[in-house]
Design a protein around this motif. Structure first.
Motif, PDB file in Angstrom:
ATOM      1  N   LEU A 192     -15.609  11.082  28.072  1.00  0.00           N
ATOM      2  CA  LEU A 192     -17.043  11.109  27.832  1.00  0.00           C
ATOM      3  C   LEU A 192     -17.530   9.709  27.467  1.00  0.00           C
ATOM      4  N   SER A 193     -18.799   9.429  27.754  1.00  0.00           N
ATOM      5  CA  SER A 193     -19.373   8.139  27.392  1.00  0.00           C
ATOM      6  C   SER A 193     -20.785   8.334  26.862  1.00  0.00           C
ATOM      7  N   ALA A 194     -21.274   7.331  26.131  1.00  0.00           N
ATOM      8  CA  ALA A 194     -22.629   7.383  25.589  1.00  0.00           C
ATOM      9  C   ALA A 194     -23.070   5.975  25.206  1.00  0.00           C
ATOM     10  N   GLN A 195     -24.368   5.758  25.213  1.00  0.00           N
ATOM     11  CA  GLN A 195     -24.941   4.529  24.688  1.00  0.00           C
ATOM     12  C   GLN A 195     -25.329   4.774  23.237  1.00  0.00           C
ATOM     13  N   THR A 196     -24.567   4.236  22.324  1.00  0.00           N
ATOM     14  CA  THR A 196     -24.795   4.467  20.889  1.00  0.00           C
ATOM     15  C   THR A 196     -23.971   3.459  20.107  1.00  0.00           C
ATOM     16  N   ASP A 197     -24.375   3.235  18.861  1.00  0.00           N
ATOM     17  CA  ASP A 197     -23.568   2.372  17.996  1.00  0.00           C
ATOM     18  C   ASP A 197     -22.587   3.168  17.149  1.00  0.00           C
ATOM     19  N   GLU A 198     -22.524   4.468  17.361  1.00  0.00           N
ATOM     20  CA  GLU A 198     -21.627   5.312  16.571  1.00  0.00           C
ATOM     21  C   GLU A 198     -20.172   5.184  17.022  1.00  0.00           C
ATOM     22  N   LEU A 199     -19.281   5.444  16.085  1.00  0.00           N
ATOM     23  CA  LEU A 199     -17.847   5.482  16.372  1.00  0.00           C
ATOM     24  C   LEU A 199     -17.269   6.687  15.640  1.00  0.00           C
ATOM     25  N   ASN A 258     -19.714  -3.002  22.088  1.00  0.00           N
ATOM     26  CA  ASN A 258     -21.090  -3.434  22.364  1.00  0.00           C
ATOM     27  C   ASN A 258     -22.006  -2.241  22.608  1.00  0.00           C
ATOM     28  N   ASN A 259     -21.889  -1.226  21.745  1.00  0.00           N
ATOM     29  CA  ASN A 259     -22.717  -0.007  21.794  1.00  0.00           C
ATOM     30  C   ASN A 259     -22.454   0.862  23.022  1.00  0.00           C
ATOM     31  N   GLN A 260     -21.328   0.657  23.677  1.00  0.00           N
ATOM     32  CA  GLN A 260     -20.892   1.565  24.737  1.00  0.00           C
ATOM     33  C   GLN A 260     -19.721   2.375  24.185  1.00  0.00           C
TER      34      GLN A 260
END
Length: 326
Positions: free
Chosen positions: A252-259, A287-289
């Motif tokens: 899965l992928s998302a544009q976010t600064d979460e980890l 880098n937020n990916q």
């Protein structure tokens, strides 16, 4: 981060965004040496892989399960003269070591943690085959077959995929390698590639929670269904032959600064509501990916709307697996 052999100064300068092939020190991966005349026989009865098939030019990907088929670890196993060496993430390596040592008293087998003897690196990215050659290996780049193993002085190369590798070195050779002018990158860069290749490892929160098929180990040649009895074999075989497994690993992928941490919930939209449907196994954010490998119901499709269960709840996109599930 376990940094017993990597200095803080070395870690601080590692790039998190390499542009091409790179090599990453992986101090959070540990090794375990298994010695004694019964070492192969003992592990044959403890693991999902066929230890008897191991040769000097191959390694095995396998799992170690409890009696109910839940994994203590997944690992990579190779032969070093009469010894066997297992490589795994530190949490799962510690879990398997404790279990193997406990029951190994009934066999002629001994165990020695490898932190003071070995260093582990990851190699990946575009042109990784050329970087492997730069290190002195001479494999045919057109025939870098997963499962093959190459040796060069104090280096041992494990081919996980044609462009994705583990490198095992002696501790001294690993420290010397860090002094060379090479495209070094942070462990996170290698983990992101590991996830993109559909691989995973077990962090503490998920040890003893998952059966091997939930992490697609049957598709990664990490389960032998012909080797005979081993710990947890009844459950693992039943899931194959009776179709009982209803979950699989997804990228899965998302544009976010979460980890998110291992075990974090993933939710699916059902009408106006959201319901927990799976959990994070490993995550890397560059880098937020965000890249995740997660366990979800195996009938999940790209048409489903998924999100991370968190304050910002970013939407998650299903990426294609680089292998076929079976």
């Amino acid at each position: 981060m376990h940094t017993s052999w990597l200095t803080a100064e070395q870690y601080a300068v590692l790039s998190s965004q390499p542009q091409a092939a790179f090599i990453s020190p992986l101090p959070a991966f540990d090794c375990l040496s298994i010695d004694g005349v019964d070492n192969r026989k003992y592990l044959q009865g403890q693991t999902t892989c066929d230890v008897n098939s191991l040769t000097d030019s191959t390694f095995l990907h396998g799992a170690h399960c409890d009696a109910k088929g839940k994994m203590w670890s997944q690992f990579y196993l190779l032969a070093d003269a009469e010894k066997l060496i297992a490589i795994a993430f530190r949490d799962e390596m510690a879990a398997s070591y404790a279990q193997w040592k406990k029951f190994g008293v009934f066999s002629k087998v001994s165990f020695e943690p490898g932190q003071s003897h070995f260093a582990v690196f990851g190699i990946s990215g575009d042109g990784a085959g050329q970087l492997v050659q730069q290190l002195g290996f001479n494999p045919d780049n057109s025939n870098l077959t997963p499962g093959q193993l190459y040796r060069q002085n104090a280096y041992t190369l494990l081919v996980l995929a044609p462009d994705h590798f583990l490198l095992l070195t002696s501790l001294d050779a690993g420290k010397a390698l860090m002094q060379q002018s090479l495209p070094f990158a942070a462990p996170t860069a290698w983990l992101a590639q590991h996830i993109k290749h559909g691989f995973s490892y077990l962090e503490q929160a998920l040890i003893g929670e998952l059966v091997p098929q939930m992490l697609n180990l049957q598709a990664l040649n990490a389960i032998s269904f012909t080797k005979g009895c081993y710990m947890g074999q009844e459950t693992v075989a039943r899931l194959k032959y009776r179709g009982g497994n209803k979950r699989a690993a997804y990228i899965l992928s998302a544009q976010t600064d979460e980890l998110p941490v291992a075990g974090s919930a993933i939710e699916i939209q059902l009408g106006e509501n959201w319901r927990r449907t799976g959990q994070v196994v490993n995550a890397a954010n560059i880098n937020n990916q965000l890249w995740l490998i997660a366990v979800l119901p195996n009938d999940t499709t790209a048409a489903d709307t998924l999100r991370l269960s968190s304050d910002s709840a970013p939407l998650l996109h299903i990426e294609p697996l680089p292998y076929l599930l079976n």
